[in-house]
Write an enzyme that holds these catalytic residues in place. Structure first.
Site, PDB file in Angstrom:
ATOM      1  N   SER A  14      -0.016   6.539 -10.937  1.00 10.62           N
ATOM      2  CA  SER A  14       0.786   5.885  -9.894  1.00 10.62           C
ATOM      3  C   SER A  14       1.041   4.456 -10.329  1.00 10.62           C
ATOM      4  CB  SER A  14       0.024   5.884  -8.569  1.00 10.62           C
ATOM      5  OG  SER A  14       0.559   4.870  -7.737  1.00 10.62           O
ATOM      6  N   HIS A  39       3.894   9.001 -11.100  1.00  9.28           N
ATOM      7  CA  HIS A  39       3.928   9.096  -9.633  1.00  9.28           C
ATOM      8  C   HIS A  39       4.528   7.797  -9.094  1.00  9.28           C
ATOM      9  CE1 HIS A  39       2.325  10.603  -5.743  1.00  9.28           C
ATOM     10  NE2 HIS A  39       2.053   9.329  -5.487  1.00  9.28           N
ATOM     11  N   ASP A  41       5.602   5.657  -5.909  1.00  8.43           N
ATOM     12  CA  ASP A  41       5.329   5.533  -4.473  1.00  8.43           C
ATOM     13  C   ASP A  41       6.405   4.724  -3.774  1.00  8.43           C
ATOM     14  OD1 ASP A  41       2.750   6.883  -4.013  1.00  8.43           O
ATOM     15  OD2 ASP A  41       2.021   5.441  -5.504  1.00  8.43           O
ATOM     16  N   MET A  43       7.809   3.274  -0.284  1.00  3.11           N
ATOM     17  CA  MET A  43       7.347   2.938   1.080  1.00  3.11           C
ATOM     18  C   MET A  43       8.397   2.106   1.795  1.00  3.11           C
ATOM     19  SD  MET A  43       3.409   1.923   0.312  1.00  3.11           S
ATOM     20  CE  MET A  43       2.438   2.800  -0.925  1.00  3.11           C
ATOM     21  N   HIS A  72       7.042  10.080  -4.371  1.00  7.99           N
ATOM     22  CA  HIS A  72       6.278  10.273  -3.140  1.00  7.99           C
ATOM     23  C   HIS A  72       6.916   9.402  -2.061  1.00  7.99           C
ATOM     24  CE1 HIS A  72       2.070   9.685  -1.064  1.00  7.99           C
ATOM     25  NE2 HIS A  72       2.921  10.348  -0.310  1.00  7.99           N
ATOM     26  N   MET A  74       7.075   7.866   1.207  1.00  7.34           N
ATOM     27  CA  MET A  74       6.338   7.498   2.421  1.00  7.34           C
ATOM     28  C   MET A  74       7.327   6.740   3.300  1.00  7.34           C
ATOM     29  SD  MET A  74       2.825   6.514   0.489  1.00  7.34           S
ATOM     30  CE  MET A  74       3.688   6.391  -1.072  1.00  7.34           C
ATOM     31  N   MET A 143      -3.341  13.843   0.801  1.00  8.15           N
ATOM     32  CA  MET A 143      -3.716  12.420   0.737  1.00  8.15           C
ATOM     33  C   MET A 143      -5.210  12.262   1.013  1.00  8.15           C
ATOM     34  SD  MET A 143      -0.977  10.729   0.012  1.00  8.15           S
ATOM     35  CE  MET A 143      -1.782   9.122   0.067  1.00  8.15           C
ATOM     36  N   GLY A 148      -0.163   3.866   1.991  1.00  9.96           N
ATOM     37  CA  GLY A 148       0.320   2.497   2.190  1.00  9.96           C
ATOM     38  C   GLY A 148      -0.108   1.535   1.100  1.00  9.96           C
ATOM     39  N   GLY A 150      -2.524   0.878  -2.702  1.00 11.42           N
ATOM     40  CA  GLY A 150      -3.350   1.357  -3.798  1.00 11.42           C
ATOM     41  C   GLY A 150      -4.757   0.792  -3.643  1.00 11.42           C
ATOM     42  N   GLY A 151      -5.684   1.341  -4.396  1.00 10.34           N
ATOM     43  CA  GLY A 151      -7.022   0.763  -4.474  1.00 10.34           C
ATOM     44  C   GLY A 151      -7.910   0.982  -3.272  1.00 10.34           C
ATOM     45  N   ASP A 178      -4.089  12.515  -3.960  1.00  7.45           N
ATOM     46  CA  ASP A 178      -3.634  11.133  -4.100  1.00  7.45           C
ATOM     47  C   ASP A 178      -4.464  10.189  -3.244  1.00  7.45           C
ATOM     48  OD1 ASP A 178      -2.127   8.806  -4.379  1.00  7.45           O
ATOM     49  OD2 ASP A 178      -0.325   9.606  -3.426  1.00  7.45           O
ATOM     50  N   GLY A 179      -5.141   9.265  -3.909  1.00  5.27           N
ATOM     51  CA  GLY A 179      -5.846   8.220  -3.187  1.00  5.27           C
ATOM     52  C   GLY A 179      -7.298   8.092  -3.583  1.00  5.27           C
ATOM     53  N   GLY A 180      -7.626   7.002  -4.275  1.00  6.25           N
ATOM     54  CA  GLY A 180      -9.016   6.706  -4.593  1.00  6.25           C
ATOM     55  C   GLY A 180      -9.635   7.606  -5.639  1.00  6.25           C
ATOM     56  N   GLY A 200      -4.011   5.395  -9.537  1.00  3.98           N
ATOM     57  CA  GLY A 200      -3.380   4.084  -9.669  1.00  3.98           C
ATOM     58  C   GLY A 200      -4.372   3.057 -10.166  1.00  3.98           C
TER      59      GLY A 200
HETATM   60  C1  DX5 Z   1      -1.065   5.255  -1.557  1.00  2.32           C
HETATM   61  C2  DX5 Z   1      -0.222   5.875  -2.644  1.00  2.32           C
HETATM   62  C3  DX5 Z   1      -0.980   6.223  -3.842  1.00  2.32           C
HETATM   63  C4  DX5 Z   1      -1.676   5.076  -4.510  1.00  2.32           C
HETATM   64  C5  DX5 Z   1      -2.896   5.608  -5.152  1.00  2.32           C
HETATM   65  O1  DX5 Z   1      -0.363   5.196  -0.387  1.00  2.32           O
HETATM   66  O2  DX5 Z   1       0.417   7.039  -2.173  1.00  2.32           O
HETATM   67  O3  DX5 Z   1      -0.198   6.945  -4.773  1.00  2.32           O
HETATM   68  O4  DX5 Z   1      -0.913   4.411  -5.479  1.00  2.32           O
HETATM   69  O5  DX5 Z   1      -3.572   4.545  -5.700  1.00  2.32           O
HETATM   70  P1  DX5 Z   1      -5.108   4.593  -6.016  1.00  2.32           P
HETATM   71  O6  DX5 Z   1      -5.289   5.584  -7.110  1.00  2.32           O
HETATM   72  O7  DX5 Z   1      -5.383   3.181  -6.438  1.00  2.32           O
HETATM   73  O8  DX5 Z   1      -5.809   4.971  -4.745  1.00  2.32           O
HETATM   74 ZN    ZN Z   2       1.351   8.363  -3.751  1.00  2.00          ZN
END
Ligand code: DX5
Ligand code: ZN
Length: 222
Positions: A14, A39, A41, A43, A72, A74, A143, A148, A150-151, A178-180, A200
């Site tokens: 990401s 990927h 993102d 938003m 993706h 959002m 998810m 919303g 990263g990290g 996706d996420g963490g 990400g």
């Molecule tokens: C969050 C995004 C993710 C995000 C993941 O809303 O959809 O794709 O970039 O980032 P990490 O891997 O840092 O959680």
């Molecule tokens: Zn994403």
């Protein structure tokens, strides 16, 4: 470009945590590792409390990359924008089930534009909500953080839905998470049935992006 066929574990970096002032270089580095997907993102500051990139940036990246662009969305009104994303160079479009009533229609529309299609579920959204449309998708995105940013911290409770989704879709549809995600938990989500891993921070917080991708790949397959 098409989504890779099922049967493999794919890492989809990401770029949300990449250096946005050097996006072309960042994409080139991830592409050099042999990963097949990026990927992206998107938003809108409405469905999620953050604003990122849209079609103009994707169109520029399209000119410098052959990766599968996994977009993706959002955003609150995906139906209004899918043409623009396909025009910009999206290969796969994921929308959120929380904002779409007629998921099957939107999937059909995306397919009609020559793109593969996916549905995403927020951590609190029941798997039941995608049951009818799941088999029409090319990939389902689970998810494991509130979308919303990263990290964020991985939500193990939300990851439990991966196995439920896998049970519904069988082996011919990708299940993305996706996420963490990073080397410490990627094995767990693969064990639950995920085959497409978004990461990400676990990649872009390291100076050595290549090494970080390798670490996730190794942990995913061992
Ligand atoms: C969050 C995004 C993710 C995000 C993941 O809303 O959809 O794709 O970039 O980032 P990490 O891997 O840092 O959680
Ligand atoms: Zn994403």
């Amino acid at each position: 470009m098409k989504l890779p066929r099922t049967g493999t574990i794919e890492i989809a970096p990401s770029i949300l945590s990449a250096d946005f002032s050097r996006l072309a270089e960042e994409i080139a580095v991830i592409e050099s590792t042999g990963v097949k997907m990026a990927h992206l993102d998107v938003m809108d500051g409405h469905f999620v409390p953050n604003i990122t990139i849209g079609p103009p940036v994707i169109a520029k990246l399209r000119k410098v990359s052959n990766l599968v662009f996994d977009c993706h969305l959002m955003i609150s009104e995906p139906d209004k924008y899918v043409e623009q994303f396909v025009e910009a160079g999206a290969d796969h479009i994921t929308f959120h089930i929380e904002v779409v009533k007629e998921a099957a229609e939107l999937i059909e529309k995306i397919h009609g534009l020559g793109c593969s299609a996916g549905i995403s579920l927020n951590p609190e959204t029941e798997v039941e909500s995608i049951k009818d449309a799941a088999s029409l998708c090319d990939m389902i995105l689970v998810m494991t953080v509130h979308p919303g940013f990263g990290g964020q911290k991985f939500m193990a409770e939300a990851a439990k839905k991966i196995s439920e989704v896998r049970e519904i879709v069988g082996s011919d549809i990708r299940v993305e998470v996706d996420g963490g995600i990073g080397p410490s938990n990627v094995g767990d989500v693969v064990g639950l049935g995920a085959d497409t891993i978004v990461a990400g921070k676990a990649i872009f917080s390291h100076t050595d992006r290549v090494g970080a991708i390798r670490a996730i790949q190794e942990a995913a397959t061992n």
